[in-house]
Scaffold this active site. Structure first.
Site, PDB file in Angstrom:
ATOM      1  N   GLU A   1       0.662  -1.281   0.070  1.00  0.00           N
ATOM      2  CA  GLU A   1       0.039   0.134   0.000  1.00  0.00           C
ATOM      3  C   GLU A   1       0.930   1.341   0.253  1.00  0.00           C
ATOM      4  O   GLU A   1       0.393   2.453  -0.358  1.00  0.00           O
ATOM      5  CB  GLU A   1      -1.069  -0.007   1.304  1.00  0.00           C
ATOM      6  CG  GLU A   1      -2.024  -1.016   1.313  1.00  0.00           C
ATOM      7  CD  GLU A   1      -1.836  -2.191   1.556  1.00  0.00           C
ATOM      8  OE1 GLU A   1      -0.463  -2.635   2.124  1.00  0.00           O
ATOM      9  OE2 GLU A   1      -2.935  -3.112   1.661  1.00  0.00           O
TER      10      GLU A   1
ATOM     11  N   PHE B   1     -11.324  -6.498  14.500  1.00  0.00           N
ATOM     12  CA  PHE B   1     -10.526  -7.046  13.596  1.00  0.00           C
ATOM     13  C   PHE B   1     -10.083  -5.992  12.523  1.00  0.00           C
ATOM     14  O   PHE B   1     -11.045  -5.423  11.858  1.00  0.00           O
ATOM     15  CB  PHE B   1     -10.940  -8.196  12.768  1.00  0.00           C
ATOM     16  CG  PHE B   1     -10.076  -8.946  11.951  1.00  0.00           C
ATOM     17  CD1 PHE B   1      -8.834  -9.240  12.107  1.00  0.00           C
ATOM     18  CD2 PHE B   1     -10.387  -8.742  10.507  1.00  0.00           C
ATOM     19  CE1 PHE B   1      -7.824  -9.814  11.212  1.00  0.00           C
ATOM     20  CE2 PHE B   1      -9.490  -9.608   9.664  1.00  0.00           C
ATOM     21  CZ  PHE B   1      -8.096  -9.997  10.099  1.00  0.00           C
ATOM     22  N   GLN B   2      -8.940  -5.745  12.327  1.00  0.00           N
ATOM     23  CA  GLN B   2      -8.196  -4.775  11.383  1.00  0.00           C
ATOM     24  C   GLN B   2      -9.065  -3.470  11.433  1.00  0.00           C
ATOM     25  O   GLN B   2      -9.209  -2.651  10.558  1.00  0.00           O
ATOM     26  CB  GLN B   2      -8.671  -5.226   9.757  1.00  0.00           C
ATOM     27  CG  GLN B   2      -7.507  -6.457   9.763  1.00  0.00           C
ATOM     28  CD  GLN B   2      -7.493  -6.941   8.324  1.00  0.00           C
ATOM     29  OE1 GLN B   2      -8.320  -6.476   7.320  1.00  0.00           O
ATOM     30  NE2 GLN B   2      -6.381  -7.631   8.044  1.00  0.00           N
TER      31      GLN B   2
ATOM     32  N   LYS C   1     -17.507  -0.066   6.157  1.00  0.00           N
ATOM     33  CA  LYS C   1     -17.793  -1.170   5.488  1.00  0.00           C
ATOM     34  C   LYS C   1     -19.691  -1.171   5.299  1.00  0.00           C
ATOM     35  O   LYS C   1     -20.139  -1.140   4.253  1.00  0.00           O
ATOM     36  CB  LYS C   1     -17.592  -2.354   5.835  1.00  0.00           C
ATOM     37  CG  LYS C   1     -17.760  -3.431   4.715  1.00  0.00           C
ATOM     38  CD  LYS C   1     -17.045  -4.879   5.019  1.00  0.00           C
ATOM     39  CE  LYS C   1     -17.435  -5.903   3.931  1.00  0.00           C
ATOM     40  NZ  LYS C   1     -16.634  -7.216   4.290  1.00  0.00           N
TER      41      LYS C   1
ATOM     42  N   MET D   1      24.480   8.313   1.384  1.00  0.00           N
ATOM     43  CA  MET D   1      24.392   9.602   1.818  1.00  0.00           C
ATOM     44  C   MET D   1      24.942   9.748   3.430  1.00  0.00           C
ATOM     45  O   MET D   1      25.673  10.417   3.950  1.00  0.00           O
ATOM     46  CB  MET D   1      22.911  10.130   1.524  1.00  0.00           C
ATOM     47  CG  MET D   1      23.081  11.667   2.137  1.00  0.00           C
ATOM     48  SD  MET D   1      24.338  12.644   1.373  1.00  0.00           S
ATOM     49  CE  MET D   1      23.311  13.430  -0.048  1.00  0.00           C
TER      50      MET D   1
HETATM   51  C1  LIG Z   1      12.748   5.565   4.855  1.00  0.00           C
HETATM   52  C2  LIG Z   1      14.022   6.044   4.918  1.00  0.00           C
HETATM   53  N1  LIG Z   1      14.822   5.598   6.007  1.00  0.00           N
HETATM   54  C3  LIG Z   1      16.111   6.179   6.011  1.00  0.00           C
HETATM   55  C4  LIG Z   1      16.360   7.426   5.584  1.00  0.00           C
HETATM   56  C5  LIG Z   1      17.795   7.855   5.956  1.00  0.00           C
HETATM   57  N2  LIG Z   1      18.612   7.858   4.562  1.00  0.00           N
HETATM   58  C6  LIG Z   1      18.783   9.051   4.072  1.00  0.00           C
HETATM   59  S1  LIG Z   1      19.861   8.669   2.863  1.00  0.00           S
HETATM   60  C7  LIG Z   1      20.174   7.294   3.130  1.00  0.00           C
HETATM   61  C8  LIG Z   1      20.931   6.164   2.256  1.00  0.00           C
HETATM   62  C9  LIG Z   1      20.139   5.678   1.021  1.00  0.00           C
HETATM   63  O1  LIG Z   1      20.938   4.820   0.364  1.00  0.00           O
HETATM   64  P1  LIG Z   1      20.883   4.614  -1.109  1.00  0.00           P
HETATM   65  O2  LIG Z   1      19.318   4.515  -1.412  1.00  0.00           O
HETATM   66  O3  LIG Z   1      21.710   3.557  -1.437  1.00  0.00           O
HETATM   67  O4  LIG Z   1      21.322   5.962  -1.774  1.00  0.00           O
HETATM   68  P2  LIG Z   1      22.795   6.651  -1.774  1.00  0.00           P
HETATM   69  O5  LIG Z   1      22.800   7.640  -0.943  1.00  0.00           O
HETATM   70  O6  LIG Z   1      23.686   5.301  -1.850  1.00  0.00           O
HETATM   71  O7  LIG Z   1      22.814   6.978  -3.222  1.00  0.00           O
HETATM   72  C10 LIG Z   1      19.519   6.855   4.304  1.00  0.00           C
HETATM   73  C11 LIG Z   1      19.546   5.643   4.929  1.00  0.00           C
HETATM   74  C12 LIG Z   1      15.530   7.875   4.829  1.00  0.00           C
HETATM   75  N3  LIG Z   1      15.813   9.135   4.234  1.00  0.00           N
HETATM   76  N4  LIG Z   1      14.277   7.305   4.566  1.00  0.00           N
END
Ligand SMILES: Cc1ncc(C[n+]2csc(CCOP(=O)(O)OP(=O)(O)O)c2C)c(N)n1
Ligand SMILES: [Mg+2]
Lengths: 167, 558
Positions: free
Chosen positions: B48, B110-111, B160, B470
């Protein structure tokens, strides 16, 4: 930083209070007091909120409140000529004898009403602005306050103006 | 008489809904039964969250309201991240959720989950419909609220017994809606507009700072005309990319934490900052006290609460960006002299172009540059979050509005792929590419099932550094290279794609980039490209958290 009394006219619908209160807490606005009830329009309610904050905080409070779809009108009454009141019920220890007489005398001066007389306690009802209620509370403390309950503050504009009519 | 579910479908059709992204379950069975014979297309996602992101991507690519549908409880809760993402970036979506019958509300049935309570902080508004007779009106209001004013998500919770209930048959309501608690201001105040124009004429170093509001309000043409007429350079936020063509002489690119040197210097030195549909987010301003320190500020926004929230403003203008810019153009009598300022900016641009090491290693910036050249602005780019997102923002040349779909405010990993799916249904005429990281793509990788199922030709460009890149970059720069839990073991993305029936290719050499991208873009169906990039490449320029935005690292020095 000074307390601002904000009047919020809202749709009389389920969940409105939690929308307003939730927004306040989420945005870190501190509610000093809150009172909610019906108003002159059957399909609206009026919430009176006292918040503390400098002008920019209060401006944000008002704008964010206004953004809620169920909020019809927001006004800061502390900027204007208004009457503010709250109500307190105070249960004070009052053994028959001198203390009881003294308490009744104090009540009289504050134009508080005795709404319950027990064998060892009196319940006083007092309406007024915050300072008045706090002054009475302070005086009664020496006799022993068993229980105290206060409403939030409510406020209304003086004169012919109403919050709905004015900008 | 007709059922509540039929009433709902009729109301959705009146709103012009052609596509719903959804996932069925017990409490939405009556709705699904009506959808079965409806002309509305239903796209079955695999989670979802993806339905909400797809609705959001559809909305951002088209400007129309996107719609998602989920069952009660877990289905509704799975939408929440998607709704919050849309809320932070002001994307208009309507989320429909099933709910337990009204008689069981509050019983931990439920749900059952209190989805209106849960989403109150992340929706523009929401409704719990308790009477089938209200359905038509509520749907109408929901769409109206979602798309007007500052757009945003609206959730409608549908017990529902309401969708099963009987409603008097009859036409759906038409005509103008008026909600007494919701009356957005569209026209800017004329006196404020004239005051702004006075400042604009007098300014020696004016700068336009354009945000997502320019895209939402469809005012790119007005922005460009105004910038050209008044000869004012433009920097955009992450959300504003595409508001002005990236290769336009007045365009400075993005500002902020990963902004261009030129944009960040221009902000620091301008004497007039014209913020248009932007909100002085902390990722843009850095240390707010040093943001545009010597500038007077004009702030145009449809949301009065954004004005003065983060930055003191000299001339606030509440109104629709489009209406205000039109008024600017009508009322502007003369322009100021910005020649020496624009010359200065051209010098910066020449002196401080974006740069990365151009050797024979496979670097992500190169991949984006090649993609940018191939598409030449004629495509929709979605992104995930992280370095991949910033490289896309910096190295892809956006030439048109609604061609860049990214989660800015919430920064939701896993957003891009499902948003790209939604964008495809909004713009089937354009190629759609998700620029992804190896971490992010795994947050909604199950949507390979959706693209395979419907042969949705979304291309996924994975900039695979085997890191949560990042975060690793921050650890490298600020945590002494202690890479705590940010390394990801290699994944065979092509193998995963193939298992779902999706084509894919792994690219390890710089020399293979062009051909791989050409092949993917030429393919009729979805395609996964696994680019094994230089692992420790960083995103520069970078403003360290809490610093002034002209204090960038990883940049050119004189
Ligand atoms: C749902 C979620 N969890 C954690 C983060 C924190 N976060 C920001 S950038 C990142 C790394 C992303 O890794 P990747 O998709 O491999 O991208 P890259 O930076 O390596 O290009 C994280 C964990 C986030 N932005 N969103
Ligand atoms: Mg990565």
């Amino acid at each position: 930083m000074k307390p601002h009394t904000i009047s919020v006219i809202v749709e009389n619908r389920a969940g409105v209070l939690s929308r307003v209160a939730g927004m306040f807490s989420r945005r870190g606005f501190n509610i000093e007091s809150l009172a909610v009830g019906t108003c002159e329009e059957p399909d609206m309610s009026r919430i009176t909120i006292v918040v503390n904050g400098d002008d920019s905080v209060v401006e944000q409070v008002m704008k964010q409140t206004n953004k809620l779809i169920d909020v019809i009108k927001v006004s800061d009454l502390s900027e204007r000529e208004s009457v503010e009141r709250e109500l307190a019920l105070i249960k004070v220890a009052a053994e028959p004898g001198t203390s009881r007489a003294e308490i009744l005398q104090i009540a009289d001066i504050f134009r508080a009403q005795v709404v319950d007389v027990g064998s060892k306690t009196l319940v006083l009802q007092v309406a007024g602005d915050t300072e008045k209620i706090e002054a009475l509370e302070k005086l009664l403390r020496q006799y022993g306050i068993k229980e105290l309950v206060r409403t939030g503050k409510i406020a209304i504009l003086r004169g012919t103006k109403t919050v709905k009519s004015s900008k | 008489m007709k059922t509540g579910a039929r009433t709902l479908i009729d109301a959705l059709q009146r709103e012009g809904v052609d596509t719903i992204f959804g996932y069925p379950g017990g409490s939405v069975l009556p709705i699904y039964d009506e959808l079965y014979d409806s002309s509305i297309r239903h796209i079955l996602v695999r989670h979802e969250q993806a339905a909400a992101h797809a609705a959001d991507g559809y909305a951002r690519a088209s400007g129309r309201v996107g719609v998602c549908l989920a069952t009660s409880g877990p289905g509704a809760c799975n939408l929440v991240t998607g709704i919050a993402t849309a809320y932070m970036d002001s994307a208009p979506i309507v989320a429909l959720t099933g709910q337990v019958p009204t008689g069981m509300l509050g019983n931990d049935a439920f749900q059952e989950s209190d989805i209106t309570g849960i989403t109150m902080p992340v929706t523009k508004h929401n409704y719990l419909v308790k009477d089938a007779g209200d359905l038509d009106r509520v749907i109408r209001e929901a769409f109206y609220i979602a798309r007007t004013g500052r757009p945003g998500p609206v959730l409608v919770d549908l017990p529902k017994d309401v969708t099963n209930g009987q409603v008097k048959a009859g036409g759906t309501a038409q005509g103008k809606i008026s909600l007494r608690g919701y009356q957005p201001t569209y026209e800017g105040h004329v006196r404020q507009i004239d005051k702004a124009l006075d400042l604009i004429v007098d300014a020696e170093r004016p700068l336009i700072y354009a945000g997502g509001g320019v895209i939402h309000s469809g005012s790119s043409a007005e922005l460009l005309k105004f910038a050209e007429t008044a000869a004012i350079p433009v920097t955009t936020t992450l959300m504003g990319l595409g508001a002005i063509p990236g290769d336009h002489p007045l365009s400075l690119g993005m500002l902020g934490m990963h902004g261009t040197q030129t944009a960040n210097y221009a902000v620091t030195e301008c004497d007039l900052l014209i913020a248009i549909g932007a909100r002085f987010d902390d990722r843009v301003t850095g240390k707010i006290e040093t943001f545009a320190p010597s500038a007077a500020v004009i702030h145009i926004d449809i949301d009065p609460a954004e004005i003065g929230k983060n930055k003191v403003v000299d001339v606030p203008i509440v109104g629709d960006v489009k209406a205000v810019l039109q008024a600017f153009l009508q009322r502007m009598q003369k322009r100021g002299d910005t020649a020496s300022w624009t010359a200065r900016i051209s010098t910066w641009k020449a002196q401080y172009p974006l740069r990365y090491r151009e050797d024979d290693h496979l670097r992500p910036q190169y991949v984006i540059e090649v993609l940018s050249r191939l598409l030449d602005g004629e495509g929709v780019i979605a992104s995930e979050v992280g370095q991949n997102q910033m490289w896309a923002a910096l190295y892809y040349c956006f030439k048109k509005p609604r061609t860049w779909i990214t989660s800015g405010g919430l920064g939701t990993m896993g957003y891009g792929f499902p948003a790209a799916i939604g964008a495809h249904f909004a713009r089937p005429d354009l190629p759609v590419v998700d620029i992804a990281g190896d971490g992010s793509i795994q947050m909604n990788i199950q949507e390979l099932g959706t693209v395979a199922h419907y042969k949705i030709p979304v291309k996924v460009v994975i900039l695979n550094n085997m890191y949560l890149g990042m975060v690793r970059q921050w650890q490298e720069l600020f945590y002494d290279r202690r890479y705590a839990y940010t390394e990801l073991p290699p994944v065979d993305f092509v193998g995963i794609a193939n298992a779902y029936g999706v084509e894919g290719i792994r690219v390890e050499e710089k020399g293979d980039v062009l051909e791989a991208l050409e092949t993917a873009l030429a393919a009729d169906g979805p395609y996964v490209l696994d680019f094994r990039i230089e692992r420790e490449e960083n995103v520069f320029p970078m403003v360290p958290a809490g610093a002034a935005i002209n204090e960038m690292i990883g940049v050119h020095h004189e």
